[in-house]
Write an enzyme that holds these catalytic residues in place. Structure first.
Site, PDB file in Angstrom:
ATOM      1  N   GLN A  75      45.684  30.836  30.436  1.00  0.00           N
ATOM      2  CA  GLN A  75      44.973  31.114  31.695  1.00  0.00           C
ATOM      3  C   GLN A  75      45.681  32.229  32.464  1.00  0.00           C
ATOM      4  O   GLN A  75      45.050  33.077  33.090  1.00  0.00           O
ATOM      5  CB  GLN A  75      44.908  29.839  32.551  1.00  0.00           C
ATOM      6  N   TRP A  76      46.992  32.220  32.395  1.00  0.00           N
ATOM      7  CA  TRP A  76      47.798  33.187  33.154  1.00  0.00           C
ATOM      8  C   TRP A  76      47.547  34.609  32.664  1.00  0.00           C
ATOM      9  O   TRP A  76      47.499  35.563  33.443  1.00  0.00           O
ATOM     10  CB  TRP A  76      49.273  32.841  32.962  1.00  0.00           C
ATOM     11  N   GLU A  98      52.584  34.957  22.429  1.00  0.00           N
ATOM     12  CA  GLU A  98      51.409  34.902  21.555  1.00  0.00           C
ATOM     13  C   GLU A  98      51.769  34.975  20.070  1.00  0.00           C
ATOM     14  O   GLU A  98      51.137  34.352  19.252  1.00  0.00           O
ATOM     15  CB  GLU A  98      50.450  36.056  21.885  1.00  0.00           C
ATOM     16  N   SER A 100      54.273  33.834  18.688  1.00  0.00           N
ATOM     17  CA  SER A 100      55.363  32.892  18.467  1.00  0.00           C
ATOM     18  C   SER A 100      55.344  32.285  17.058  1.00  0.00           C
ATOM     19  O   SER A 100      54.297  32.119  16.451  1.00  0.00           O
ATOM     20  CB  SER A 100      55.304  31.757  19.488  1.00  0.00           C
ATOM     21  N   ARG A 102      56.458  33.467  14.316  1.00  0.00           N
ATOM     22  CA  ARG A 102      56.524  34.296  13.113  1.00  0.00           C
ATOM     23  C   ARG A 102      57.979  34.348  12.661  1.00  0.00           C
ATOM     24  O   ARG A 102      58.269  34.542  11.500  1.00  0.00           O
ATOM     25  CB  ARG A 102      56.020  35.707  13.411  1.00  0.00           C
ATOM     26  N   ARG A 171      53.000  27.975  10.923  1.00  0.00           N
ATOM     27  CA  ARG A 171      52.810  27.560  12.325  1.00  0.00           C
ATOM     28  C   ARG A 171      51.388  27.082  12.611  1.00  0.00           C
ATOM     29  O   ARG A 171      51.125  26.489  13.654  1.00  0.00           O
ATOM     30  CB  ARG A 171      53.189  28.695  13.277  1.00  0.00           C
ATOM     31  N   ARG A 199      44.905  30.182  41.854  1.00  0.00           N
ATOM     32  CA  ARG A 199      45.487  29.063  41.099  1.00  0.00           C
ATOM     33  C   ARG A 199      46.154  28.004  41.965  1.00  0.00           C
ATOM     34  O   ARG A 199      46.610  26.983  41.430  1.00  0.00           O
ATOM     35  CB  ARG A 199      46.469  29.614  40.053  1.00  0.00           C
TER      36      ARG A 199
HETATM   37  C1  LIG Z   1      38.853  27.845  38.418  1.00  0.00           C
HETATM   38  C2  LIG Z   1      38.798  28.924  37.382  1.00  0.00           C
HETATM   39  C3  LIG Z   1      38.064  28.714  36.215  1.00  0.00           C
HETATM   40  C4  LIG Z   1      37.997  29.710  35.237  1.00  0.00           C
HETATM   41  N1  LIG Z   1      37.298  29.480  34.095  1.00  0.00           N
HETATM   42  C5  LIG Z   1      37.260  30.435  33.136  1.00  0.00           C
HETATM   43  C6  LIG Z   1      36.556  30.220  31.910  1.00  0.00           C
HETATM   44  O1  LIG Z   1      35.953  29.187  31.700  1.00  0.00           O
HETATM   45  N2  LIG Z   1      36.576  31.203  30.972  1.00  0.00           N
HETATM   46  C7  LIG Z   1      37.223  32.398  31.172  1.00  0.00           C
HETATM   47  O2  LIG Z   1      37.176  33.272  30.304  1.00  0.00           O
HETATM   48  N3  LIG Z   1      37.906  32.624  32.312  1.00  0.00           N
HETATM   49  C8  LIG Z   1      37.941  31.682  33.296  1.00  0.00           C
HETATM   50  N4  LIG Z   1      38.653  31.918  34.432  1.00  0.00           N
HETATM   51  C9  LIG Z   1      39.385  33.168  34.551  1.00  0.00           C
HETATM   52  C10 LIG Z   1      38.651  34.207  35.434  1.00  0.00           C
HETATM   53  O3  LIG Z   1      37.418  34.580  34.849  1.00  0.00           O
HETATM   54  C11 LIG Z   1      39.542  35.455  35.591  1.00  0.00           C
HETATM   55  O4  LIG Z   1      39.666  36.128  34.351  1.00  0.00           O
HETATM   56  C12 LIG Z   1      40.926  35.119  36.073  1.00  0.00           C
HETATM   57  O5  LIG Z   1      40.819  34.220  37.144  1.00  0.00           O
HETATM   58  C13 LIG Z   1      41.655  36.388  36.493  1.00  0.00           C
HETATM   59  O6  LIG Z   1      41.070  36.843  37.675  1.00  0.00           O
HETATM   60  P1  LIG Z   1      40.672  38.362  37.876  1.00  0.00           P
HETATM   61  O7  LIG Z   1      39.773  38.844  36.807  1.00  0.00           O
HETATM   62  O8  LIG Z   1      40.206  38.464  39.291  1.00  0.00           O
HETATM   63  O9  LIG Z   1      42.144  39.029  37.730  1.00  0.00           O
HETATM   64  P2  LIG Z   1      42.543  40.473  37.268  1.00  0.00           P
HETATM   65  O10 LIG Z   1      42.074  40.768  35.899  1.00  0.00           O
HETATM   66  O11 LIG Z   1      44.010  40.577  37.517  1.00  0.00           O
HETATM   67  O12 LIG Z   1      41.726  41.393  38.245  1.00  0.00           O
HETATM   68  C14 LIG Z   1      42.075  41.506  39.613  1.00  0.00           C
HETATM   69  C15 LIG Z   1      40.921  42.093  40.394  1.00  0.00           C
HETATM   70  O13 LIG Z   1      40.749  43.439  39.982  1.00  0.00           O
HETATM   71  C16 LIG Z   1      39.389  43.745  40.008  1.00  0.00           C
HETATM   72  N5  LIG Z   1      38.976  44.192  38.670  1.00  0.00           N
HETATM   73  C17 LIG Z   1      39.393  43.683  37.485  1.00  0.00           C
HETATM   74  N6  LIG Z   1      38.855  44.350  36.461  1.00  0.00           N
HETATM   75  C18 LIG Z   1      38.053  45.273  37.016  1.00  0.00           C
HETATM   76  C19 LIG Z   1      37.182  46.260  36.477  1.00  0.00           C
HETATM   77  N7  LIG Z   1      37.058  46.428  35.158  1.00  0.00           N
HETATM   78  N8  LIG Z   1      36.495  47.045  37.332  1.00  0.00           N
HETATM   79  C20 LIG Z   1      36.623  46.892  38.656  1.00  0.00           C
HETATM   80  N9  LIG Z   1      37.417  45.984  39.242  1.00  0.00           N
HETATM   81  C21 LIG Z   1      38.129  45.183  38.419  1.00  0.00           C
HETATM   82  C22 LIG Z   1      38.596  42.559  40.449  1.00  0.00           C
HETATM   83  O14 LIG Z   1      38.361  42.590  41.820  1.00  0.00           O
HETATM   84  C23 LIG Z   1      39.562  41.430  40.150  1.00  0.00           C
HETATM   85  O15 LIG Z   1      39.350  40.318  40.982  1.00  0.00           O
HETATM   86  C24 LIG Z   1      38.690  30.940  35.423  1.00  0.00           C
HETATM   87  C25 LIG Z   1      39.429  31.141  36.598  1.00  0.00           C
HETATM   88  C26 LIG Z   1      39.499  30.149  37.559  1.00  0.00           C
HETATM   89  C27 LIG Z   1      40.325  30.392  38.808  1.00  0.00           C
END
Ligand SMILES: Cc1cc2nc3c(=O)[nH]c(=O)nc-3n(C[C@H](O)[C@H](O)[C@H](O)COP(=O)(O)OP(=O)(O)OC[C@H]3O[C@@H](n4cnc5c(N)ncnc54)[C@H](O)[C@@H]3O)c2cc1C
Length: 231
Positions: A75-76, A98, A100, A102, A171, A199
């Site tokens: 998730q991170w 990721e 790990s 090997r 693994r 988070r």
């Molecule tokens: C409760 C919860 C449930 C989730 N469930 C799922 C799931 O089921 N499956 C899954 O795949 N993911 C899931 N996620 C992950 C989520 O979709 C995001 O990938 C993750 O939270 C990272 O957030 P982000 O994309 O805002 O972060 P970052 O990638 O760090 O982006 C930061 C910010 O930059 C901007 N940004 C990023 N990319 C672009 C771009 N290309 N163009 C313009 N602006 C951009 C956006 O404003 C974004 O908010 C979940 C997240 C949460 C919190």
């Protein structure tokens, strides 16, 4: 270092900047800089955060070492903007991300919830979890079965290697979601706060919430005003 989730932890490796870094980055266009944070500076940080002027928050950086089950790491790693996830350098850490296992450098270690840590499926949602499992028989059985499953995985993994199979394929026998992995996370203050914003919330998985709390405790003393305003 903050202990999280059994054998896991978060360690703040390094920090670049302070609240003053944010202020001075914002004021560079006026050729002005503060030496120590004053009331006007605090007002400026509040204004920047409130109005979404985010670039000054990207001049401050923090680096963490994290040891967490793969389900948390997975998730991170979705925080790709303003973050870098790099292999920890050093003798024994390369096997703990990721790629790990090997190379065999550490015993595989697993997160196994104890009887009071299992949660029920949520009632009104497809994701997340509900209240604690209060039936001890179910909870004890879940811990016992997971322990047995992990032990079986380790045995098969070792047997495969004894039979001459390469570690990078052996693994496959390890139950990966609960396996602890270690990595470095280097991110701007804005990116760290974006991670925390999502988070620390109740809809984030409880296990990653625990890590987010540790990150907050470690970062807030270094950027008290900015963190307060960005969250
Ligand atoms: C409760 C919860 C449930 C989730 N469930 C799922 C799931 O089921 N499956 C899954 O795949 N993911 C899931 N996620 C992950 C989520 O979709 C995001 O990938 C993750 O939270 C990272 O957030 P982000 O994309 O805002 O972060 P970052 O990638 O760090 O982006 C930061 C910010 O930059 C901007 N940004 C990023 N990319 C672009 C771009 N290309 N163009 C313009 N602006 C951009 C956006 O404003 C974004 O908010 C979940 C997240 C949460 C919190």
């Amino acid at each position: 270092m903050k202990r999280v989730l059994g054998k896991g932890y978060v360690r703040l490796v390094d920090v670049m900047g302070s609240d003053l870094t944010v202020v001075n980055a914002a004021r560079v266009s006026y050729a002005k800089a503060s030496d120590s944070l004053n009331e006007r500076d605090i007002k400026l940080i509040k204004f920047l955060a409130r109005e979404g002027h985010t670039s000054p928050f990207r001049h401050a950086i923090a680096q963490f070492e994290i040891y967490a089950p793969l389900m948390v790491a997975r998730q991170w790693w979705k925080y790709v903007v303003g973050s870098s996830h790099q292999e920890a350098t050093g003798d024994s850490l390369e096997a703990w991300n990721e790629s790990s296992r090997r190379y065999i450098t550490e015993e595989p270690t697993f997160y196994i919830p104890q009887r009071d840590e299992w949660r029920t499926a949520p009632e009104n949602s497809k994701q997340g979890s509900g209240k604690k499992v209060d039936d001890h028989i179910i909870a004890d059985a879940a811990t016992f079965q997971l322990e047995r499953y992990v032990a079986q995985g380790i045995k098969l993994y070792e047997n495969a290697m004894k039979a001459g199979i390469a570690p990078e394929q052996a693994r496959l026998f390890l139950p990966a979601y609960g396996m602890y992995v270690r990595w470095y996370w280097t991110a701007s203050l804005q990116s760290v706060c974006h991670f925390l914003d999502q988070r620390l919330e109740h809809d984030a998985q409880k296990e990653i919430q625990e890590y987010a709390k540790a990150i907050l405790e470690l970062i807030k003393p270094h950027f008290p005003v900015s963190v307060e305003e960005l969250l």
